[in-house]
Design an enzyme around this catalytic site. Structure first.
Site, PDB file in Angstrom:
ATOM      1  N   GLY A  49       0.811  -1.213   0.000  1.00  0.00           N
ATOM      2  CA  GLY A  49       0.000   0.000   0.000  1.00  0.00           C
ATOM      3  C   GLY A  49       0.844   1.264   0.000  1.00  0.00           C
ATOM      4  N   CYS A  50       1.922   1.237   0.781  1.00  0.00           N
ATOM      5  CA  CYS A  50       2.784   2.419   0.878  1.00  0.00           C
ATOM      6  C   CYS A  50       3.546   2.640  -0.426  1.00  0.00           C
ATOM      7  CB  CYS A  50       3.743   2.277   2.055  1.00  0.00           C
ATOM      8  SG  CYS A  50       2.856   2.229   3.641  1.00  0.00           S
ATOM      9  N   THR A  51       3.929   1.556  -1.081  1.00  0.00           N
ATOM     10  CA  THR A  51       4.612   1.673  -2.373  1.00  0.00           C
ATOM     11  C   THR A  51       3.649   2.228  -3.419  1.00  0.00           C
ATOM     12  OG1 THR A  51       6.144  -0.098  -1.805  1.00  0.00           O
ATOM     13  CG2 THR A  51       5.884   0.408  -4.148  1.00  0.00           C
TER      14      THR A  51
END
Length: 156
Positions: A49-51
């Protein structure tokens, strides 16, 4: 407690890497007065998700107003941040908050749950801070794929 629109943004001093800050530097939020600042709080470097969120911001970089200073903030250390920046070619710096001072001041260190287990972690939230140091917008619990669109709307 999470600061609200109109509140003064809590000041902090922390280590930062990437962008104009290179391998490592120290930054204070108060040093950025006179510029609009975006703090993008995210849970962890190199996670799916952060990527997705970081790459969407990277890919939409040209759509952001040039005078806005954007920073990612997580509890990861600078070594992790440098790897994330390099691997994903991120054009913006990442602030390291291993002592959880910043996530606590902004009220985004919260209880989360996954697969029936509760744990403490960083809520994916973004704060837009005006040149005067006051919070202009708070984007809470943003979806990684919709973050850029919401941020552009908040920046007006």
């Amino acid at each position: 407690m999470k600061p609200k629109v109109g509140d003064m943004a809590p000041d902090f001093t922390a280590e930062v890497a990437g962008g104009e800050y290179g391998e490592s530097s120290s930054i204070s939020l108060s040093d950025l007065r006179g510029s609009r600042v975006v703090l993008v709080f995210y849970p962890k470097d190199q996670t799916p998700g952060c990527t997705t969120q970081a790459c969407a911001l990277r890919d939409g970089w040209g759509k952001l107003p040039g005078e806005v200073k954007v920073f990612g903030v997580s509890i990861d250390d600078l070594k992790s941040h440098r790897k994330f920046i390099e691997k994903q070619s991120l054009p913006y710096p990442l602030i390291s908050d291993p002592d959880k001072e910043i996530v606590n001041r902004f009220g985004v260190w919260v209880e989360k749950s996954m697969y029936g287990k509760t744990y403490m972690g960083t809520e994916r939230s973004t704060f837009l801070i005006g040149a005067d140091g006051r919070i202009e917008a708070v984007l809470e619990k943003v979806a990684p794929k919709k973050h850029l669109e919401q941020l552009l709307d908040a920046l007006g």
